[in-house]
Design a protein around this motif. Structure first.
Motif, short mmCIF file in Angstrom:
data_model
loop_
_atom_site.label_atom_id
_atom_site.label_comp_id
_atom_site.label_asym_id
_atom_site.label_seq_id
_atom_site.Cartn_x
_atom_site.Cartn_y
_atom_site.Cartn_z
N ASP A 132 0.85 -1.19 0.00
CA ASP A 132 0.00 0.00 0.00
C ASP A 132 0.89 1.24 0.00
OD1 ASP A 132 -2.99 0.92 0.78
OD2 ASP A 132 -1.53 2.25 1.74
N PRO A 133 0.56 2.26 -0.81
CA PRO A 133 1.42 3.43 -0.91
C PRO A 133 1.44 4.30 0.35
CG PRO A 133 -0.60 3.79 -2.14
CD PRO A 133 -0.61 2.36 -1.69
N ASP A 134 0.49 4.12 1.26
CA ASP A 134 0.40 4.90 2.50
C ASP A 134 0.52 6.40 2.22
OD1 ASP A 134 0.04 5.22 5.24
OD2 ASP A 134 2.19 5.13 5.67
N ASP A 135 -0.22 6.86 1.21
CA ASP A 135 -0.19 8.28 0.85
C ASP A 135 -1.50 8.99 1.22
OD1 ASP A 135 -1.97 7.26 -1.00
OD2 ASP A 135 -0.76 7.78 -2.76
N GLY A 136 -2.34 8.34 2.00
CA GLY A 136 -3.60 8.93 2.43
C GLY A 136 -4.80 8.56 1.58
N THR A 137 -4.56 8.12 0.36
CA THR A 137 -5.68 7.82 -0.54
C THR A 137 -6.44 6.56 -0.14
OG1 THR A 137 -4.25 6.61 -2.07
CG2 THR A 137 -4.59 8.97 -2.51
N THR A 138 -5.82 5.69 0.62
CA THR A 138 -6.46 4.43 1.02
C THR A 138 -6.86 4.41 2.50
OG1 THR A 138 -4.29 3.45 1.42
CG2 THR A 138 -5.27 3.11 -0.77
N TYR A 139 -6.75 5.55 3.17
CA TYR A 139 -7.00 5.60 4.61
C TYR A 139 -8.36 5.02 4.98
CZ TYR A 139 -7.45 7.21 9.38
OH TYR A 139 -7.63 7.25 10.74
N TYR A 140 -9.43 5.44 4.32
CA TYR A 140 -10.75 4.97 4.70
C TYR A 140 -11.02 3.54 4.26
CZ TYR A 140 -11.92 9.26 6.99
OH TYR A 140 -11.94 10.31 7.87
N ARG A 141 -10.25 3.02 3.32
CA ARG A 141 -10.34 1.59 3.02
C ARG A 141 -9.83 0.80 4.23
NH1 ARG A 141 -12.15 0.93 -1.89
NH2 ARG A 141 -11.62 2.42 -3.53
N HIS A 142 -8.76 1.31 4.85
CA HIS A 142 -8.25 0.68 6.08
C HIS A 142 -9.26 0.84 7.21
CE1 HIS A 142 -4.69 0.22 3.80
NE2 HIS A 142 -4.31 1.48 3.89
N TRP A 143 -9.90 1.99 7.26
CA TRP A 143 -10.92 2.26 8.28
C TRP A 143 -12.04 1.23 8.15
CZ3 TRP A 143 -10.96 6.36 11.86
CH2 TRP A 143 -12.17 6.60 12.51
N LEU A 144 -12.50 1.02 6.91
CA LEU A 144 -13.58 0.07 6.66
C LEU A 144 -13.15 -1.36 6.99
CD1 LEU A 144 -16.48 -0.33 5.71
CD2 LEU A 144 -15.60 -0.46 3.37
N ALA A 145 -11.94 -1.75 6.61
CA ALA A 145 -11.44 -3.09 6.92
C ALA A 145 -11.35 -3.30 8.43
CB ALA A 145 -10.08 -3.31 6.26
N THR A 146 -10.93 -2.27 9.15
CA THR A 146 -10.85 -2.35 10.61
C THR A 146 -12.26 -2.49 11.20
OG1 THR A 146 -8.83 -1.04 10.63
CG2 THR A 146 -10.08 -1.13 12.69
#
Length: 128
Positions: free
Chosen positions: A70-84
Motif C-alpha cells: 500500500d502506498p500509504d499516501d492517504g488515498t487508502t486511509y478509509y479503506r483501512h478504516w472500513l477493513a478495521t
C-alpha cells in the motif's frame, strides 16, 4: 488523552491518528467514507469498542497493508478504516465474516443492476 466526551468527533480526532482533516473537522472524499466514520463512531458510543482499541486495530491494518505494498499516501486511509470496522464487527460477534461477505456481494449485485446516478437499493433478489 482528551477530556472531551469519549464518543465525540473531537475525541476521535485526538485518539485515532491519521484522520484526514480540514481544521478541526474530518473530511471525506466520498459519501461511503463519512458513513464508515459514522458507523464506527456509533459503535464506539454504544460500547462495542474503545477508541484506543480502534486505534490499535487501525494501526495494525495500515501496517499490514503497507507491508503488502500500500502506498500509504492517504488515498487508502478509509479503506483501512472500513477493513478495521469489518474486522472488529466480526470479532465482537455483531456479524460473522460470512455475513459481511454475503452483504458485500449483495451490494455489489445491486450496484451492477442500478443505473448510474440512481440510488442503490438492496432487495432480496440481490442475495440470490
Amino acid at each position: 488523552m482528551t477530556t472531551e466526551n469519549p464518543g465525540s468527533v473531537r475525541a476521535v480526532l485526538a485518539t485515532v491518528p491519521g484522520i484526514p482533516c480540514e481544521g478541526e473537522a474530518p473530511v471525506f472524499a466520498e459519501p461511503w467514507q463519512a458513513q464508515a466514520f459514522a458507523m464506527a463512531l456509533s459503535l464506539q458510543q454504544r460500547g462495542v469498542f474503545t477508541w484506543n482499541e480502534w486505534a490499535e486495530e487501525l494501526g495494525l491494518q495500515i501496517k499490514s497493508a503497507v507491508a503488502e505494498g500500500d502506498p500509504d499516501d492517504g488515498t487508502t486511509y478509509y479503506r483501512h478504516w472500513l477493513a478495521t470496522l469489518e474486522r472488529l464487527i466480526s470479532r465482537k460477534g455483531i456479524a460473522s465474516s460470512e455475513t459481511l461477505q454475503r452483504y458485500y456481494q449483495a451490494w455489489d449485485h445491486a450496484a451492477d443492476r442500478t443505473p448510474h446516478g440512481q440510488t442503490i437499493e438492496l432487495t432480496p433478489a440481490d442475495f440470490g
